[in-house]
Motif scaffolding. Sequence first.
Motif: not given
Length: 779
Positions: A774-779, A747-753, A446-454, A658-661
């Motif tokens: 931004t958050v990304s997780t694998k399971f 977090t165990p669910l992924g790095p949150l920034r 998930y990110s504000v820019a691209s939303g939820v993804g699988f 991302g390149k310029i926040r």
Amino acid sequence: MGQMRRTGRSRTSARLLATAVFLGAAGLSVPSFTPAQAQTFAFSTVKVEGNQRVDASTVMAYAGIKRGQEVSAGGLNDAYQRLVASGLFETVEISPQGSTLVIKVTEYPFVSVINFEGNKRIKDEELAKLIKSQSSRAYSPATAEADAATIAENYRARGRMAATVEPKIIRRAGNRVDLVFEITEGKVVEIERLSFVGNKDFSDRRLRQVLETKQAGILRTFIQRDTYIPERLEMDKQLLTDFYRSRGYIDFQVMDATAEVSRERDATFVTFTISEGLPYTIGNITTVSEVEGLDAAEFAAVQRIRSGQTYNPAVIDNNIARMENLALKKGLNFIRVEPRITRDNRNQAVNIEFAIVRGQRIFVERIDIEGNATTLDQVVRRQFRSVEGDPFNPREIRQSAERIRALGYFKDAQVNAEQGSSPDQVVVNVDVEEQPTGSLNFGLSYSVASGVGFNAAFSESNFLGRGQTLALSLSSGTDTKNSSFTFIEPALLGRDLKFSVNAYYRTSDNEYSVYNTRNIGLGFGLGFPVGDQSRLNVTYRLAEDKLYDYTGNSPIITREAAVNGDGALITSALGYTYEYDNRITGLSPDSSFLFRFGQEISGLGGDTEFLSTTVLAVAERKAFAEEVTFRAIFEGGYIHSFSDTGTRVTDRFFAGGGKIRGFEPKGLGPRDLGATEKDALGGNAFAVARFEADFPLGLPEEYGLTGGAFLDVGSVWSLDDTAGFSGEVDDSFNPRVVVGLSFLWSTPLGPLRFNFSKAIKKEDYDKEQTFDLTVSTKF
């Protein structure tokens, strides 16, 4: 249900009975028994009773008493002990009856079924592999007790120190029993507190980051390394030692590591008692040659070490390897470099003399590899710079062992050398334990820019045991769909040549543009080292990039979407990338530097003709007892078109997201303000400098929460042709400046920034994004 301890009592009773019997038969009493009064017996008949499966001859063989043989009362007791120790009999009685010796036994029953009760965390199938007791075999109390201890130890290794296992039997008809292991798993014994005694220069928080063991926190349900495992403490001791020694603390010692378990046995308090000593730097550096004809200055020239540098054993080892490699290049075998170290305690410095000496004439007889059921021998062998028949170099063997461990294919890898068939030969033994190298991941992002993804991905880093990498990935976001295939051969033709093939298919349809894109590509690469810390990669790419379904009214994008009639262009490009990364050797523990420069030229066929150049430089340094990390990043690029049509919006650079926040994707840079949607056009050039600092927030380290601050300065500019649009398009260099704060949560669910930003210098038409997650997780 009978318990095993009852069997122990029956053994004791039988032993007392047997002793009383032979003492009574001898006409003796215990108080008056002396060696001088001992009698001997001779039995004309030995009679075995009670045996069903074990024949009488076997019983007599265990007893060791033959017909007519003279035997003392002590000898009868020895016979009893041998029968009990055989593990075949539940009870044993030895009764002298005149000239007849009666041996009466009760055989252990057969095990019908083995069951496990009370286990939830470990499955029956896994427990069955741990035990030695087997169904359809004779029941053995000693084996069952040992199995119970093995199961309990397995639970303790998983942090359940309070686990208990009790073996019990249920007697069945036909002298058979069911064996049941009653398990009380208990709670996980978490490490409630990790503390240190004796540390002055580094905080507890910094030292906890070094350890493999972690302290339990608010996410204790998910963390796997906060359980107390005694064996892990030995690894932690070594990690602490390596940490301090690499920072110049040559006298560092771990004095003690203690673990106190709470009364409830559900928590552990671990304390490391350490002696830091003082940090030392490198003082005078000299090089001497004790081999006639070798010039020490020539060897000193290849050194990468300087006075005033923090003392680090890895730095010394690296420079020795450089000089010994020089000797090999000159065709000189058995040349060794000995570091002779003297301490200057007054100045807290270490003086080093590199002595070039002639080593022993020892050769590698052979290299034996064991334990690799899947991985081919050649994958392990190519980590050695030496082969059979080469001069033996202990330092090179140690480095080879590190390279084998770094592959990631093995849970453990031990490399040892022992004497071979003669004193001047050694055999190098490699003993490895393989581990899974493939993974199948499903994840969410998930990110504000691209939303939820699988996303779904499969990867295998040791494909068919050849050390090759095979990866497939699929991802689908709110506006994008990506799929890719990658294959990597790390040692083409048996050399340090990395050959790679990758293919991709990407589509996009997002809210930041009023057109769709489709990208299909196939690429090949060949990488090789050009230095100890640098590599060069040569690539070729064939791709089709399509711009279609444009619904806006920007004349610039309308013209670009009409290229070739359908907006599709084929690119055939050859490129290279040079990379210097001093993290490869890890010689500097508190600083690192990465530099990457690449170019790609298109025009070898296809529809596009351009030269694209990109550069990236990252410098990082830790300060304030390594609590704070400072980072400076410079990134830039320029694309020059050789065709009349120039570059397209799909080729140009966009620096937002991302390149310029602080800006939306495509939120800054040249923009067609005359178009209805004020379309972002991108630029042929971009440059950005990012300055960051990561620091602790004063919260417990196990929470995984840290803070950050950043300053971004950069811009996107330059278009090929803005004729007719000069009043509506500004493609000049207009720098943007953004400041912000970050919260990082591992977090165990992924790095949150979490990024909170504010643009303090921008253009009126820019589109800001003051918050990003931004958050990304694998399971």
